[in-house]
Design an enzyme around this catalytic site. Structure first.
Site, PDB file in Angstrom:
ATOM      1  N   CYS A  19      16.784  10.850 -14.843  1.00 34.29           N
ATOM      2  CA  CYS A  19      17.457   9.260 -14.938  1.00 34.29           C
ATOM      3  C   CYS A  19      17.091   8.898 -16.431  1.00 34.29           C
ATOM      4  O   CYS A  19      15.839   8.889 -16.827  1.00 34.29           O
ATOM      5  CB  CYS A  19      16.812   8.562 -13.820  1.00 34.29           C
ATOM      6  SG  CYS A  19      17.490   6.769 -14.362  1.00 34.29           S
ATOM      7  N   CYS A  21      12.905   1.258 -15.204  1.00 32.95           N
ATOM      8  CA  CYS A  21      13.540   0.558 -13.902  1.00 32.95           C
ATOM      9  C   CYS A  21      12.419   0.261 -12.983  1.00 32.95           C
ATOM     10  O   CYS A  21      12.231  -0.659 -12.470  1.00 32.95           O
ATOM     11  CB  CYS A  21      14.368   1.576 -13.146  1.00 32.95           C
ATOM     12  SG  CYS A  21      14.938   1.403 -11.803  1.00 32.95           S
ATOM     13  N   CYS A  79      12.150   4.319  -8.942  1.00 32.80           N
ATOM     14  CA  CYS A  79      11.344   5.531  -8.751  1.00 32.80           C
ATOM     15  C   CYS A  79       9.997   5.595  -9.481  1.00 32.80           C
ATOM     16  O   CYS A  79      10.158   4.945 -10.505  1.00 32.80           O
ATOM     17  CB  CYS A  79      12.221   6.739  -9.103  1.00 32.80           C
ATOM     18  SG  CYS A  79      14.046   6.917  -8.330  1.00 32.80           S
ATOM     19  N   CYS A 123      22.684   5.760 -10.758  1.00 33.09           N
ATOM     20  CA  CYS A 123      21.383   5.939  -9.987  1.00 33.09           C
ATOM     21  C   CYS A 123      21.345   6.936  -9.122  1.00 33.09           C
ATOM     22  O   CYS A 123      21.995   7.243  -8.274  1.00 33.09           O
ATOM     23  CB  CYS A 123      21.138   4.520  -9.131  1.00 33.09           C
ATOM     24  SG  CYS A 123      19.675   4.833  -8.236  1.00 33.09           S
ATOM     25  N   GLN A 172      18.342   2.055   8.499  1.00 31.41           N
ATOM     26  CA  GLN A 172      17.613   2.859   7.637  1.00 31.41           C
ATOM     27  C   GLN A 172      18.396   3.332   6.350  1.00 31.41           C
ATOM     28  O   GLN A 172      19.611   3.646   6.373  1.00 31.41           O
ATOM     29  CB  GLN A 172      17.385   4.270   8.785  1.00 31.41           C
ATOM     30  CG  GLN A 172      16.163   3.983   9.652  1.00 31.41           C
ATOM     31  CD  GLN A 172      14.841   4.028   9.391  1.00 31.41           C
ATOM     32  OE1 GLN A 172      14.536   4.168   8.038  1.00 31.41           O
ATOM     33  NE2 GLN A 172      13.945   3.456   9.963  1.00 31.41           N
ATOM     34  N   TYR A 181       8.995  -2.728  17.866  1.00 31.67           N
ATOM     35  CA  TYR A 181       9.260  -3.037  16.375  1.00 31.67           C
ATOM     36  C   TYR A 181      10.574  -1.896  16.270  1.00 31.67           C
ATOM     37  O   TYR A 181      10.662  -1.442  15.567  1.00 31.67           O
ATOM     38  CB  TYR A 181       8.271  -2.152  15.315  1.00 31.67           C
ATOM     39  CG  TYR A 181       7.035  -2.966  15.611  1.00 31.67           C
ATOM     40  CD1 TYR A 181       6.509  -4.085  15.047  1.00 31.67           C
ATOM     41  CD2 TYR A 181       6.126  -2.211  16.446  1.00 31.67           C
ATOM     42  CE1 TYR A 181       5.222  -4.431  15.022  1.00 31.67           C
ATOM     43  CE2 TYR A 181       4.438  -2.740  16.554  1.00 31.67           C
ATOM     44  CZ  TYR A 181       4.382  -4.122  15.960  1.00 31.67           C
ATOM     45  OH  TYR A 181       2.967  -4.366  15.969  1.00 31.67           O
ATOM     46  N   GLU A 207      11.741  -6.462  19.183  1.00 32.86           N
ATOM     47  CA  GLU A 207      11.853  -6.658  17.635  1.00 32.86           C
ATOM     48  C   GLU A 207      11.722  -8.368  17.382  1.00 32.86           C
ATOM     49  O   GLU A 207      12.413  -8.866  18.266  1.00 32.86           O
ATOM     50  CB  GLU A 207      13.324  -6.127  17.315  1.00 32.86           C
ATOM     51  CG  GLU A 207      13.881  -6.586  15.954  1.00 32.86           C
ATOM     52  CD  GLU A 207      13.036  -6.258  14.859  1.00 32.86           C
ATOM     53  OE1 GLU A 207      12.605  -5.137  14.675  1.00 32.86           O
ATOM     54  OE2 GLU A 207      12.868  -7.129  13.857  1.00 32.86           O
ATOM     55  N   CYS A 229       5.128   3.798   8.213  1.00 34.48           N
ATOM     56  CA  CYS A 229       5.480   3.832   7.012  1.00 34.48           C
ATOM     57  C   CYS A 229       4.533   3.581   5.876  1.00 34.48           C
ATOM     58  O   CYS A 229       4.615   3.501   4.671  1.00 34.48           O
ATOM     59  CB  CYS A 229       6.716   2.791   6.555  1.00 34.48           C
ATOM     60  SG  CYS A 229       6.173   1.080   6.816  1.00 34.48           S
TER      61      CYS A 229
HETATM   62  N1  SAH Z   1      12.383   1.112  14.346  1.00 31.76           N
HETATM   63  C1  SAH Z   1      13.258   0.496  13.437  1.00 31.76           C
HETATM   64  C2  SAH Z   1      12.488  -0.368  12.570  1.00 31.76           C
HETATM   65  C3  SAH Z   1      11.374  -0.299  12.123  1.00 31.76           C
HETATM   66  S1  SAH Z   1      10.833  -1.314  10.584  1.00 31.76           S
HETATM   67  C4  SAH Z   1      14.169   1.784  12.741  1.00 31.76           C
HETATM   68  O1  SAH Z   1      13.684   2.940  12.845  1.00 31.76           O
HETATM   69  O2  SAH Z   1      15.184   1.366  12.121  1.00 31.76           O
HETATM   70  C5  SAH Z   1       9.850  -2.333  11.372  1.00 31.76           C
HETATM   71  C6  SAH Z   1      10.339  -3.487  12.372  1.00 31.76           C
HETATM   72  O3  SAH Z   1       9.607  -4.601  12.857  1.00 31.76           O
HETATM   73  C7  SAH Z   1      11.335  -4.476  11.502  1.00 31.76           C
HETATM   74  O4  SAH Z   1      12.667  -4.634  12.109  1.00 31.76           O
HETATM   75  C8  SAH Z   1      10.649  -5.986  11.656  1.00 31.76           C
HETATM   76  O5  SAH Z   1      11.484  -6.912  11.632  1.00 31.76           O
HETATM   77  C9  SAH Z   1      10.147  -5.756  12.855  1.00 31.76           C
HETATM   78  N2  SAH Z   1       8.693  -6.469  13.160  1.00 31.76           N
HETATM   79  C10 SAH Z   1       7.698  -7.015  12.482  1.00 31.76           C
HETATM   80  N3  SAH Z   1       6.840  -7.698  13.006  1.00 31.76           N
HETATM   81  C11 SAH Z   1       7.268  -7.662  14.337  1.00 31.76           C
HETATM   82  C12 SAH Z   1       6.404  -8.029  15.358  1.00 31.76           C
HETATM   83  N4  SAH Z   1       5.143  -8.529  15.188  1.00 31.76           N
HETATM   84  N5  SAH Z   1       6.955  -7.892  16.685  1.00 31.76           N
HETATM   85  C13 SAH Z   1       8.145  -7.047  16.774  1.00 31.76           C
HETATM   86  N6  SAH Z   1       8.726  -6.744  15.393  1.00 31.76           N
HETATM   87  C14 SAH Z   1       8.418  -6.893  14.623  1.00 31.76           C
END
Ligand code: SAH
Length: 459
Positions: free
Chosen positions: A78, A84, A87, A165, A289, A318, A339, A414
């Protein structure tokens, strides 16, 4: 430990050897134990740097001249890589990137989780580590009388005009260019951040990789979009087959990209995509995602680690828009997803309906509050999947997992640091970590994703 005083002064030009790479992708050179962080260098390289900033305990320098190149060094593809900041690892071969990510995970599993005996597998990388992102959102502004769209220059709000990009789907680049051109022709003025004037603030492009569906989102300061009909017509002509054109209105003086109001200007409100055989509806504002190819790799690993036979009760903590929940639902008896963002739970419910999945129940709330309540109600999961944000699992949730004693925990993470911290807590409470599989969801960047399997052993 006392912080080391800087043995150099700002402006010094010195010769150094780089010995390490931080998790942010910066090279580290130690001067009498004092670390200097430098961009665009690799371990094993030596060169001349100029000291730019000194803090207590660490400082920064910029590279002036490199003496030798590490075997992992490659030319960034790039042309705006240095400016930027999107990356951080384009100057490293993909193999080098995967090795670096592996070491990062191995390192925290050894040091923080204190589990040197637990296998960490080689990172599952992409066959083609480019053009993988399905969502591009870029700021729009005026520069030298011209409408520009691209990225904020590192640590500033100057917009670098960018036509390509390399980590975005090729059609995203095209959509952004075309929207920019059509707006310029039709007198839609770019937003001026300083004076809070003008109209077009951001352009977002989303692509359904599996379906080929395309969405353009115009984020505007004003509700009124000048020459609206001509703009819509122009975009439709310039981007043949576009599925959806959406306007989001953000009237505020803010760094936040989106406002609260969204309206569809043309076509559908959503585009669709598939992960495995599960279909997802994605609106302009939906969380989804960004690397659908590797998401499937990651979820397949999570599914394998869950080891479902069809009789299990599964909790997905989550859960976002229910992607993992729905991916597992067909192989389980019942899935419960929780969530914190209510809109994401609405999306999850709609996605369940869309796929005719009736054994998934979703609830909005904090995982650390909702899951204990489920426990009180008598819900006894066989498997708990967690996929927390960077800060990791809430302690109360980890305690509830220890109380619930599911047969398995699948931890999708992550952030390897908080993963390792939480694995240690679960280990101390009676779980055993069987293996860890890192997956490269974000090639060319420093982000590392990993999934771990734990089983309950302490009866
Ligand atoms: N499992 C999903 C998202 C994971 S990202 C996937 O694979 O697409 C993490 C997520 O946790 C986000 O959506 C965020 O809004 C949520 N989050 C953050 N703190 C939280 C909490 N205390 N209780 C429940 N969800 C929460």
């Amino acid at each position: 430990m006392a912080k080391i005083q800087a043995p150099v002064t700002k402006g010094d030009v010195i010769h150094v050897t780089f010995t390490d790479l931080t998790h942010e992708g910066k090279g580290v050179a130690k001067i009498k134990g004092y670390p200097l962080f430098v961009e665009n260098v690799l371990p094993g390289e030596t060169g001349e740097v100029e000291v730019t900033k000194l803090n207590k305990g660490y400082g920064f320098a910029k590279l002036i001249r490199l003496d030798n190149a590490a075997p992992e060094r490659t030319n960034p593809v790039c042309s705006v890589y240095d400016e930027c900041g999107g990356c951080q690892l384009q100057h490293m071969t993909y193999e080098g990137q995967l090795n670096m990510k592996y070491s990062q995970v191995r390192n925290v599993i050894d040091r923080i989780a204190k589990l040197p005996e637990v296998p960490v597998h080689p990172v599952l990388g992409m066959e083609d580590p480019w053009r993988y992102r399905n969502k591009a959102q870029v700021p729009v502004g005026l520069s030298g009388g011209r409408i520009v769209a691209g990225f904020y220059k590192k640590r500033s709000h100057d917009i670098i005009d960018m036509t390509e990009c390399f980590i975005q789907h090729g059609e995203s680049d095209e959509i952004i260019q075309k929207v920019k051109d059509v707006c310029a022709i039709n007198g839609v003025m770019p937003y001026d951040e300083q004076r809070h004037k003008g109209v077009l603030r951001h352009v977002m492009a989303r692509i359904g990789y599996a379906t080929g569906e395309k969405m353009a989102v115009l984020v505007t300061r004003t509700s009124d979009l000048p020459n609206k009909e001509a703009v819509i017509e122009g975009i439709r002509k310039a981007v043949p087959g576009i599925t959806s054109i959406v306007q989001n209105i953000n009237p505020d003086k803010t760094n936040v990209i989106f406002g609260n109001q969204t309206r569809t200007l043309y076509g559908e409100d959503v585009i669709y995509d598939l992960i495995g055989d599960v279909k997802f509806a994605i609106s302009a504002r939906s969380f989804y995602q960004v690397n659908p190819v590797q998401t499937e790799v990651l979820y397949n690993k999570a599914l394998e680690y869950a080891g479902l036979s069809g009789d299990e009760t599964v909790i997905d903590a989550y859960c976002g828009i229910g992607t993992i929940s729905l991916f597992l639902a067909r192989k389980a008896k019942q899935v419960y997803g929780v969530e914190i963002v209510p809109q994401a739970i609405e999306d999850a419910k709609q996605n369940a309906e869309l796929n005719k999945i009736s054994n998934a129940y979703f609830e909005a709330g904090k995982a650390e509050e909702v899951i204990p309540a489920w426990y009180k109600q008598g819900i006894r999961p066989d498997v708990i999947v967690v996929d927390p944000p960077r800060k990791g699992c809430d302690e109360a949730l980890l305690q509830t997992i220890l109380d619930m004693k599911p047969k398995k925990v699948v931890y999708v993470s992550c952030n390897p640091g908080t993963l390792a911290r939480d694995l240690r807590i679960l280990e101390d409470g009676g779980f055993k970590t069987m293996e860890v599989q890192p997956v490269d969801m974000f090639p060319q960047t420093v982000h590392v994703e990993a999934v771990a399997q734990l089983v309950w052993v302490n009866k």
